[in-house]
Design a protein around this motif. Sequence first.
Motif, PDB file in Angstrom:
ATOM      1  N   ASP B 254       0.833  -1.198   0.000  1.00 30.80           N
ATOM      2  CA  ASP B 254       0.000   0.000   0.000  1.00 30.80           C
ATOM      3  C   ASP B 254       0.873   1.254   0.000  1.00 30.80           C
ATOM      4  N   THR B 255       0.198   2.401   0.069  1.00 30.37           N
ATOM      5  CA  THR B 255       0.913   3.661  -0.091  1.00 30.37           C
ATOM      6  C   THR B 255       1.946   3.876   1.002  1.00 30.37           C
ATOM      7  N   PHE B 256       1.623   3.470   2.227  1.00 32.37           N
ATOM      8  CA  PHE B 256       2.557   3.708   3.326  1.00 32.37           C
ATOM      9  C   PHE B 256       3.846   2.931   3.091  1.00 32.37           C
ATOM     10  N   ASP B 257       3.725   1.708   2.572  1.00 29.56           N
ATOM     11  CA  ASP B 257       4.933   0.934   2.334  1.00 29.56           C
ATOM     12  C   ASP B 257       5.746   1.505   1.199  1.00 29.56           C
ATOM     13  N   ARG B 258       5.074   2.032   0.179  1.00 20.32           N
ATOM     14  CA  ARG B 258       5.848   2.664  -0.889  1.00 20.32           C
ATOM     15  C   ARG B 258       6.595   3.868  -0.346  1.00 20.32           C
ATOM     16  N   TYR B 259       5.943   4.579   0.564  1.00 21.92           N
ATOM     17  CA  TYR B 259       6.584   5.760   1.150  1.00 21.92           C
ATOM     18  C   TYR B 259       7.839   5.362   1.922  1.00 21.92           C
ATOM     19  N   THR B 260       7.732   4.363   2.817  1.00 19.95           N
ATOM     20  CA  THR B 260       8.922   3.973   3.579  1.00 19.95           C
ATOM     21  C   THR B 260       9.971   3.349   2.672  1.00 19.95           C
ATOM     22  N   ALA B 261       9.534   2.622   1.627  1.00 17.27           N
ATOM     23  CA  ALA B 261      10.512   2.006   0.722  1.00 17.27           C
ATOM     24  C   ALA B 261      11.330   3.079   0.030  1.00 17.27           C
ATOM     25  N   ARG B 262      10.679   4.135  -0.447  1.00 13.39           N
ATOM     26  CA  ARG B 262      11.445   5.166  -1.150  1.00 13.39           C
ATOM     27  C   ARG B 262      12.362   5.908  -0.195  1.00 13.39           C
ATOM     28  N   LEU B 263      11.924   6.146   1.046  1.00 10.73           N
ATOM     29  CA  LEU B 263      12.810   6.816   1.987  1.00 10.73           C
ATOM     30  C   LEU B 263      14.055   5.972   2.240  1.00 10.73           C
ATOM     31  N   ASP B 264      13.848   4.646   2.399  1.00  7.07           N
ATOM     32  CA  ASP B 264      15.016   3.796   2.625  1.00  7.07           C
ATOM     33  C   ASP B 264      15.897   3.740   1.393  1.00  7.07           C
ATOM     34  N   GLU B 265      15.282   3.824   0.206  1.00  8.61           N
ATOM     35  CA  GLU B 265      16.100   3.843  -1.001  1.00  8.61           C
ATOM     36  C   GLU B 265      17.001   5.052  -1.026  1.00  8.61           C
ATOM     37  N   MET B 266      16.517   6.173  -0.509  1.00 11.51           N
ATOM     38  CA  MET B 266      17.369   7.356  -0.473  1.00 11.51           C
ATOM     39  C   MET B 266      18.568   7.106   0.430  1.00 11.51           C
ATOM     40  N   ARG B 267      18.342   6.393   1.559  1.00  7.27           N
ATOM     41  CA  ARG B 267      19.462   6.089   2.443  1.00  7.27           C
ATOM     42  C   ARG B 267      20.467   5.176   1.753  1.00  7.27           C
TER      43      ARG B 267
END
Lengths: 337, 392, 159
Positions: B254-267
């Motif tokens: 869902d949207t929340f997981d996409r949000y955390t996934a992209r933040l971790d991708e930035m890291r």
Amino acid sequence: MPEMLSLSNDPILFIAVMLAKILAVFVVLLLIVAYATYAERKIIGHMQTRLGPTMTGPLGLLQPIADGLKLFFKEDIIPAQASKLAFILAPMMILVPAFITVAVIPFGGNIVIGGYTVPLQIADLNVGILFILAMEGLGVYGIVLAGWASNNKYSLLGGIRSAAQVISYELAAGLSIVAVFMLAETLSLSGIVEAQSGSVFNWFVFSQPLAFCVFFVTSVAEINRVPFDLPEAETELVSGFCTEYSSMKYALFFMAEYANMVVVAAVISTLFLGGPAGPFPGVINLLLKIFFFMFVLIWMRATFPRVRYDQLMFMGWKVFLPLALLNIVITGAVIVL
Amino acid sequence: MATNEIMTINMGPQHPSTHGVLQLILELDGETVVKATPHIGFLHRGVEKLAENRSYHRALPLTDRLDYLAPMSNNLGYVLAVEKLLGIEDEIPQRAKVVRVMMAELTRIKSHLVWLATHALDIGAMTVFIYCFRERELIMDMYEKLSGARMTSNYFRVGGLSLDLPDGFEQDVKNFIDAMPGHLETYEGLLTGNAIWQKRTRGVGYISAADAIDIGLTGPALRASGVDWDLRRDNPYSGYEEYDFKVITREGCDTFDRYTARLDEMRESCKIIQQCLDKLEDGPILADNPGVSLPPKENVLNSIEGLIHHFKLVTDGFKPEPGEIYQGIEAPKGELGYYMVSDGSANPYRMKIRPPSFVNLQALPQMVEGALLADVIATIGTLDIVLGEIDR
Amino acid sequence: MSQAVVAKLKQEFPAAVLNTVEHRGEITVTVNKDDIVTVCTFLRDSAGYNFLCDLCGVDYHGSEPRFMVVYNLYNIETKERLRIKAAVGEDDCCIDTVSGVWSTANWPERECWDMFGIAFKGHPDLRRILMPADWDGYPLRKDYPLQGPNRELYQGRLS
């Protein structure tokens, strides 16, 4: 104690003092509303590591005047298919109740003018609270009318959302302050202020914390501020119910929003924080409390995302209403025992 | 007796939250979406037809304007595709490969910052928008130092890079990636724990892994549905096999997981850039292949052979052998593919771009069916589309 | 590997597979356009090519048959690519749709129709996607002018 000035003892002085009070309150309210826009832009700007208005006048202080002039000179467009009367009436129907509500807010104790006592309050109705709630309820007519009269699906959605939102939260707001009347044993605002006089700990915020929180949040929902600003959610409904408005009518909508903010802040200060009570002369205290609440409202706008419509309805009916009722029950029990 | 009236709303090409010129025809029953139909093509500029009339070198700036929020990514895909067509993939010098990876990861951070800013703004949190754009300014300053342009950089060349890194650039990059995790903490502090944000994003825009593969979803949106696929690790290009990074997957779809996934991708991107800075050594930046690489300026200006070489390469261009290839890279938004056909002439015979946002947008109608109007906005934001590459 | 898949394909559909080319490490298989759906279903179910990366058309103006529809496939498990091509002539400019095999083919096929005029039989919603709905002509064909219809050629420098 000199007697109260009224229409019977000295009609001319009475009318003169009344007009002076009305003028003073109106002018001060207009100034606060105008500079609330400036304050919002500056405060939100600094919270976002930028400056806000700086160019118009020193520190950007002439910005509200510039905005007002700009809106005044803009072309006034009325959509061809809109119902003219409703379209023009709607902004007025929002603004007038907001301004009228300040008539019952007590700004201070009594002062003596020409041998008579004059209360620093335009009208001391003995059902002051009911009057305030009634006026807040009238405000929703303006929004719905604006949404419908614009002949535009987005505006209609905005208007309908707002109507449902205000009606739901009005119930919770009204019920949450019933406990305050129970403690003060009066509905008039100056009576409530008197019941809180004495020390700071008499203020109802300490004896009614739950009512305070519920009333604060439901009031934010009633005036359509973030996080409950769905009716004018820019990113979804392109400005919602005021999409089709331009020039002075648009200005009236925004004045109404800030006027509502001031009124809500004033009502909360009067009901829970003792109104004009405090270390400084009465009016200054009240103004300080009003500014504090407005700051909190602006701070919330900078921080929170927006709640979704069905979640909003859920909270209004299934969370706040039961909490308000619970508060009444607890207060009643404590009073009886 | 209640009649169900379906209201048709047009979220027109001009709308604050459609991230470009996208037209959505929504059929609403109250506030619930019954059907959503996207209409695209408002930004169609004919990039593929233009590329057929220009030499391979001149077609490079066209690719900058596809996904204009991640320009160096598009450049990288194109340059790798042409190098594959020419068969010179092994001749690219090490320094060029490291700089390419470093800039590709900076571009990934840049694109994800814009995604976060606009997604948060759509849902109502306007402060995150300003903070993300403040970081993006730093990256654009770095772009400008490197290539001369803040956005449409046109920095990579077939065979390597166009210019070497300027002085002090590595220090700028180091300062940026040292500060970035702190900024990410700020954004998380404002959004992740916020009850309103969670309510707006959990359970919104659900798409299962099987549906996602079937509809062609790629990139962080696919990985947040649990599919472990990242082209940087699976079909590595430009030396990605030498870097140590995690592929971020989530199970929630869902949207929340996409949000955390992209933040971790930035890291993870910050980690890769740190490895690039450690790996960076002196060396040539262009392949030693006279048929493809422009000669150095001293030769061009001082010798007639250099002048003629430069002249022939710029006017005639290089002619790859006839054939066709497909090169896919992991762009910030998904799999960006270039399918190129060469007929032996100096112009590409056919350049087909496979834009990730084009295919991701196809998933929108099934993701918003039955959701509320506010969820449509959240779903468009989470798919991270940019109309420049959808319409080409 | 892809070689094994191609061998299996030739075994299953000897009549459909027309040609196999390997260039720069990638394999391209040309198949008969009438068998495209069966070939694709076989590749998806038995060979594991569950992801259609790209579907496009190429206009080989001057050769016969004129168009090629190209399918770029990917196997997420083994991480391999494969390319399938089907030739489509100008006079019988249609081919079966593969949107029943991979739903992702829906919009790329619409784009192929829009740009080249190749009709896809059985497509759920075949209409123009990038050009306006009432546009005449197929822009990516080689005989379509770069500057658009009824206009003069651009006189300045290209770059």
